[in-house]
Design an enzyme around this catalytic site. Structure first.
Site, short mmCIF file in Angstrom:
data_model
loop_
_atom_site.label_atom_id
_atom_site.label_comp_id
_atom_site.label_asym_id
_atom_site.label_seq_id
_atom_site.Cartn_x
_atom_site.Cartn_y
_atom_site.Cartn_z
N CYS A 359 0.82 -1.22 0.00
CA CYS A 359 0.00 0.00 0.00
C CYS A 359 0.85 1.26 0.00
O CYS A 359 0.45 2.29 -0.52
CB CYS A 359 -0.94 0.01 1.20
SG CYS A 359 -2.15 -1.31 1.11
N CYS A 515 13.37 9.62 -6.72
CA CYS A 515 12.07 8.96 -6.58
C CYS A 515 11.53 9.26 -5.19
O CYS A 515 12.00 10.18 -4.53
CB CYS A 515 12.17 7.45 -6.84
SG CYS A 515 13.13 6.60 -5.61
#
Ligand SMILES: [Zn+2]
Lengths: 558, 97
Positions: A359, A515
């Site tokens: 998640c 990132c």
């Protein structure tokens, strides 16, 4: 059971204990004194992993570890009166009589515990019990009665309910009138009825994980009147949980999820017995926890724990209602139900951790987890109330985003399944981290060497010209650094986009890769280096999360 | 022969994020089976590295294969003979929660 004050035990040093009645050169681990320490804990874990225990339990392990006890410092030998085993196979009866008044603590050793005996009118019923054993058992029950009366005071509605038995209802039931009133709306549903509600009341359900799935499922099960709910988690509430973990609220940020859940569930239904298990479920504790329950809900978030729970449920013959959700999709199935398949029958080999998403990485919608958790609760209620399953042998796929819900038919139990098959090779929990190649928290291999990396600070102090952000464009749309360009990781590594506009003519000019957490950027560096060997690519340690913590606390984190 | 290929659970990310593909399999003198369909999908539809979809002759662990909404084991796995209008689905097993 202590019979008098035992504070004097605090004067003993580690490791102090009493002799074992069966092998007096060993100490009995029903009672011992030790100093809590992480070192001892780690050393014990190491020993358990390396050598195991000579008796298969705690006593063998601890005696092997503290092996100097029997011939070491005699001051560490606690008198037997602190750990008296009235039901040991050999007992020295005259001594029991003679020293009866000096007994400080009674240890009801073995599988048969005091609460297994029938007790009425101050008398315990049991065969072949010595006089002193009977005396101790009766004393235990007297204390238990006092505890019950003091701490479990019947509420007004329970008292009112007990009056019902004197009324005109001829249907015998374990339910009180207030319970019938309270649960009436679900009891009049076909398939539940009085027996169904009684079934729920006497059931014990374990919920593993109090996150997005455990919150709605435990709420519905508590509200439905399941007698006992066990709650397993070892995490605290974080602000990023609140969009989906509906038992927890803003004021509980930083609070243990088990505590937060218990206070909420108790407010929902004070009659449910809520058992906290504030642990990380693992191979050494899972069997002893799961065996206390009738049915298990897998509400965890990783493959490693899912295999562990499955194997324990098969070994203990417990039904497993499993739910999972990611992004806008969910899956529900019931495993190990009346000869049906187990989780391993469907997923014999674990997925490559590199290819699975969680998640944190992929995100998840709150209502999707709400649907999945609710389906798990509905299934648990159906099984406990009517002894029938909706999802055994099926996999329910839900995608509220696309408006799709469908059940697909799964294969039957695999005869060659390693845990539930005809010749199982997994007969006790294994090393699941090793099996899955990844723990509860994903482990990443560092692809970049030190010279290929720079810190957020170095990036800030450089006058960078080329900064490629490899997050998905939806994340780039939430927040981004100045002068960065978005080239999503998947596009970059699959060469789907033309990279040439981002590659400087002068190979000496460094290109920085960024990132969210500093993982994908490393892989991107390796990919680009192979493609443009003359150029200089560097990844940014810690990614944008590092940027927020080290450079700009006002930069959003998600 | 026309079949539908569906992807779910994240498997669609390997196929350009497209969850449904209506495809026409080229005429062949041999029957199409799952054993021949898998490499065809890899070579014609897959947008990512082949090993993210296949392992050996089958799909990689973590992907469930369904033939017309049932586990392909019930249909014969790799030996299943594809029929016109079949629905073949690949679902990644989810772990999150
Ligand atoms: Zn199995």
């Amino acid at each position: 059971m202590p019979l008098s004050n035992i504070d004097d035990l605090f004067q003993y040093e580690e490791l102090s204990a009493c002799r074992d009645a069966g092998w007096p050169d060993c100490f009995n681990t029903g009672l011992f004194v030790l100093t809590p320490s992480l070192e001892t804990y780690k050393a014990l874990i190491r020993r358990a992993c390396d050598d195991g225990s000579f008796d298969g339990g705690d006593q063998g392990l601890l005696n092997a570890h503290f092996s100097t006890w029997s011939h070491g410092d005699i001051r560490k030998h606690i008198p037997f009166s602190y750990n008296v085993n009235p039901n040991a196979s050999y007992t020295y009866l005259p001594a029991y009589k003679h020293f009866a008044d000096q007994v400080k603590m009674v240890h009801f050793l073995g599988a048969v515990k005091p609460w297994h005996y029938q007790y009425a009118n101050g008398r315990v019923q049991g065969q072949n019990l010595t006089e002193h054993t009977l005396k101790f058992l009766e004393q235990w029950h007297k204390v238990a009665d006092i505890v019950k009366q003091t701490y479990y005071q019947p509420t007004a509605e329970m008292k009112a309910g007990s009056a019902k038995k004197e009324g005109t209802n001829v249907v015998p039931t374990t339910l009180t009138n207030p319970e019938i009133l309270r649960y009436g709306r679900q009891m009049i549903v076909d398939g539940v009825g009085l027996p169904g509600q009684e079934g729920l009341k006497k059931s014990k359900v374990l919920i593993v994980g109090l996150g997005a799935l455990g919150c709605p499922s435990s709420h519905y099960l508590a509200a439905a009147g399941v007698g006992t709910l066990g709650l397993v988690d070892d995490d605290v509430v974080d602000a990023s949980n609140l969009h989906r973990q509906i038992l927890h609220s803003e004021k509980e940020i930083g609070v243990h999820k088990v505590d937060s859940a218990i206070s909420r569930l108790h407010a929902v239904n004070q009659h449910v017995s809520l058992i906290p298990h504030k642990v990380d479920l693992n191979a050494s504790n899972a069997l002893s926890i799961i065996q206390q329950y009738d049915l298990v809900l897998d509400c965890t978030d990783n493959a490693t724990t899912r295999y562990l729970i499955n194997d324990c449920c098969v070994l203990l013959n417990k039904v497993l209602v499993s739910g999972a959700a990611l992004r806008f999709e969910g899956q529900v199935s019931t495993y190990n139900y009346k000869g049906g398949p187990c989780y391993r029958c469907i997923n014999p080999s674990p997925p490559d951790p590199e290819t699975t998403l969680n998640c944190f990485e992929a995100g998840v919608l709150g209502p999707v987890t709400g649907v999945v958790g609710s389906l798990q609760a509905a299934e648990a209620i159906k099984i406990l109330a009517s002894d029938e399953s909706a999802y055994a042998g099926k996999l329910m796929l839900v995608c509220p985003w696309d408006g799709i819900m469908k059940a697909i038919k799964l294969r039957p139990r695999r005869k060659d399944c390693v845990v539930c098959g005809d010749n199982p090779t997994v007969t006790s929990p294994i090393d699941y981290v090793k099996f899955c190649g990844s723990g509860k928290n994903k482990q990443y291999s560092n692809a970049s060497t030190e010279s290929e990396r720079i810190t957020c600070r170095q990036l800030r102090d450089s006058s960078y010209k080329h900064l490629i952000d490899v997050r998905p464009s939806v994340e780039f749309g939430i927040c981004a650094l100045e002068n960065s360009v978005c080239v999503p990781f998947m596009d970059l590594v699959s060469d789907k986009v033309d990279l040439s506009p981002h590659i400087p003519e002068d190979p000496a000019e460094p290109v920085y890769l960024l990132c969210r957490a500093g993982i994908n950027s490393q892989v991107a560096v390796q990919h680009l280096k192979a493609k443009y060997p003359e150029h200089c690519f560097k990844d940014i340690v810690g990614g944008l999360m590092g940027w927020t913590s080290d450079i700009d606390p006002n930069f959003p984190m998600y | 022969m026309n079949i539908t290929i569906e992807l779910a659970g994240g498997a669609e990310l390997l196929f350009g994020n497209q969850r449904k593909h209506e495809v026409t399999l080229p005429e062949s003198d041999k029957q199409w089976t799952m054993a021949t369909l898998l490499p065809w999908i890899r070579d014609n539809l897959l947008q990512e590295r082949g090993e993210l979809f296949m392992q050996g002759k089958s799909v990689r662990p973590g992907i469930l294969v369904l033939v017309n909404d049932a586990d392909w084991e019930l249909a014969g796995e790799l030996d299943y003979v594809i029929e016109n209008k079949d629905n073949i689905m690949f679902i990644s097993t989810l772990h999150g929660g």
